[in-house]
Design an enzyme around this catalytic site. Structure first.
Site, short mmCIF file in Angstrom:
data_model
loop_
_atom_site.label_atom_id
_atom_site.label_comp_id
_atom_site.label_asym_id
_atom_site.label_seq_id
_atom_site.Cartn_x
_atom_site.Cartn_y
_atom_site.Cartn_z
N GLN A 137 19.89 21.08 -35.33
CA GLN A 137 20.25 20.26 -36.49
C GLN A 137 21.73 20.49 -36.83
O GLN A 137 22.19 21.63 -36.83
CB GLN A 137 19.39 20.66 -37.71
CG GLN A 137 17.91 20.46 -37.52
CD GLN A 137 17.47 19.01 -37.64
OE1 GLN A 137 18.10 18.22 -38.33
NE2 GLN A 137 16.40 18.67 -36.95
N HIS A 188 12.47 25.42 -39.52
CA HIS A 188 13.91 25.76 -39.52
C HIS A 188 14.16 26.83 -40.56
O HIS A 188 14.92 26.66 -41.51
CB HIS A 188 14.77 24.51 -39.74
CG HIS A 188 14.76 23.58 -38.55
ND1 HIS A 188 15.61 23.76 -37.48
CD2 HIS A 188 14.00 22.51 -38.26
CE1 HIS A 188 15.37 22.81 -36.59
NE2 HIS A 188 14.40 22.05 -37.02
N HIS A 209 7.26 22.40 -35.49
CA HIS A 209 7.38 22.93 -34.13
C HIS A 209 7.24 24.46 -34.11
O HIS A 209 8.21 25.18 -33.91
CB HIS A 209 8.59 22.42 -33.36
CG HIS A 209 9.89 22.29 -34.10
ND1 HIS A 209 10.47 23.32 -34.77
CD2 HIS A 209 10.72 21.23 -34.23
CE1 HIS A 209 11.61 22.90 -35.30
NE2 HIS A 209 11.78 21.63 -34.98
N ASP A 264 8.78 15.62 -30.76
CA ASP A 264 10.16 15.94 -31.18
C ASP A 264 11.15 15.23 -30.23
O ASP A 264 12.22 15.74 -29.92
CB ASP A 264 10.40 17.45 -31.18
CG ASP A 264 11.63 17.87 -31.99
OD1 ASP A 264 12.24 17.01 -32.65
OD2 ASP A 264 12.00 19.05 -31.92
N LEU A 297 17.90 24.12 -26.86
CA LEU A 297 17.04 22.95 -26.75
C LEU A 297 17.26 22.07 -27.96
O LEU A 297 17.30 22.55 -29.10
CB LEU A 297 15.57 23.37 -26.67
CG LEU A 297 15.08 23.85 -25.30
CD1 LEU A 297 13.72 24.53 -25.44
CD2 LEU A 297 14.98 22.70 -24.31
N ALA A 298 17.42 20.78 -27.73
CA ALA A 298 17.73 19.84 -28.81
C ALA A 298 16.72 18.70 -28.75
O ALA A 298 16.99 17.64 -28.21
CB ALA A 298 19.15 19.31 -28.64
N GLY A 299 15.55 18.95 -29.33
CA GLY A 299 14.49 17.96 -29.20
C GLY A 299 14.05 17.88 -27.76
O GLY A 299 14.39 18.74 -26.94
ZN LIG Z 1 12.94 17.42 -34.78
#
Ligand SMILES: [Zn+2]
Length: 374
Positions: A137, A188, A209, A264, A297-299
């Site tokens: 994010q 998060h 997640h 995601d 990792l980004a989605g």
């Molecule tokens: Zn997400």
């Protein structure tokens, strides 16, 4: 309309047919009970509840944060992979970006995009998260601002909000969020076990997640993951087999009664390797993963039909167990008794598969998705 095949009902498979009324709802499921092994070996198509994905940022080159018609394009892309309902998921972003995304997606919540999944509303992933656990994010994290959230909620309905409960203002806002009908998810977060348990007592109902963007479990410092495994009824998990080890998915499934899968997914889902955008970030898709330039990792690039195959062929779940994780449990988390199951009165949202679990067709509220649609 009558759809013949082996139909998964809450009581198991029936070899017969799904009968659907002109209103797009299921009239009844007819046929004789059949074991799952026989259903998979037989010649008839397998009919499961349509997938429900409550954490979707993008797909097919489009991102919900793009605003305009992007959310509709995302819903259409995922319908091509068996998803019949989604929560359009926003990123941690400045107000102007969130407002633009909400204005763009609002009309597509009112009317289901043609050949697209139903957009059930918005999953607001941040900005009310912990700056120490941004994951992918962008750094626009801030404590909750209820006036801001209400302005967004008035533009398009927020169904879910992911927040970090260890931030005192966030925890204090739970009562107002729940009163608006918004589900609160812990994510998060840098929270401790105790803070996560307190958040559950305040009405948090799921974890975002699970395992990702939160501290891991240590037996003397069990953290948010420990609280989820000990107490959660619901939690999201990303079954792309990159975000979470299969063993950890199985452990979570054993501990959390209604674990549900999310993709995601980003705009890179369904696209060739290369550079894409995730909100304001540039991300790279390579070898099935989507990452920031530093490797975070980004989605994902996951789709729900692949998630089904991962659960069944990779983890050894039965089709009935997999369908609960991919559909029914998510519907239950939102309190939707007329989705996520093939029963009389429910929306005729269904996926049709062959014995190898390849998608043969998708029924969106009683209407066939055009297989030639993009
Ligand atoms: Zn997400």
């Amino acid at each position: 309309m009558r759809l013949e095949g082996v139909v998964l009902t809450p009581q198991g498979f029936r070899s017969g047919a799904l009968e659907i009324g002109p209103d797009g709802r299921i009239i009844q499921v007819v046929g004789a009970p059949v074991e799952e092994a026989a259903a998979r070996k037989g010649a008839l198509p397998i009919i499961l509840p349509g997938f429900i994905d409550l954490h979707v940022h993008g797909g097919g080159g489009h991102d919900v944060m793009d605003g305009g018609g992007a959310a509709a394009r995302v819903a259409q892309f995922h319908a091509g992979h068996g998803t019949t309902a989604i929560a359009a998921t926003t990123m941690t972003a400045p107000w102007e970006d969130l407002e633009a995304a909400f204005r763009g997606l609002a009309p597509h919540v009112q009317v289901r995009p043609s050949n697209g999944a139903r957009i059930l509303g918005v999953h607001l992933e941040g900005p009310y998260i912990n700056r120490e656990r941004l994951g992918a994010q962008p750094d626009h994290a801030r404590p909750i601002d209820l006036a801001e959230l209400r302005r967004l909620h008035a533009l398009a309905p927020i169904r879910l909000v992911t927040l970090a409960p260890e931030i005192p203002a966030n925890l204090r806002a739970f009562r107002e969020l729940l009163a608006e009908g918004i589900r609160v998810q812990i994510g998060h977060t840098e929270g401790s076990y105790e803070e996560a348990v307190e958040a559950l007592h305040h009405g948090a109902s799921s974890f975002t997640h699970l395992f990702n963007a939160m501290p891991g479990l240590h037996h003397r410092n069990p953290g948010v993951v420990g609280a989820a495994l000990a107490w959660a009824e619901y939690a999201e998990i990303i079954p792309d087999l990159l975000h979470v080890h299969p063993g950890a998915i199985l452990a979570a499934k054993r501990a959390i009664p209604r674990l549900y899968c999310v993709t995601d997914s980003t705009s890179a889902a369904g696209m060739p390797d290369g550079e894409y955008r995730l909100g304001r970030h540039k991300v790279v898709k390579c070898l099935g993963g989507v990452r920031l330039p530093d490797g975070t990792l980004a989605g994902s690039a996951l789709t729900m039909d692949q998630a089904l195959r991962n659960l069944v062929d990779g983890l050894g779940l039965s089709l009935a167990e997999a369908a609960r994780c991919l559909s029914t449990n998510a519907a239950d988390h939102l309190g939707l008794s007329d989705r996520g199951r093939l029963v009389p009165g429910a929306m005729a949202d269904a996926v049709v598969l062959d014995g190898d679990l390849s998608l043969q067709g998708v029924l969106l509220e009683g209407v066939w998705r055009d297989p030639d649609a993009r």
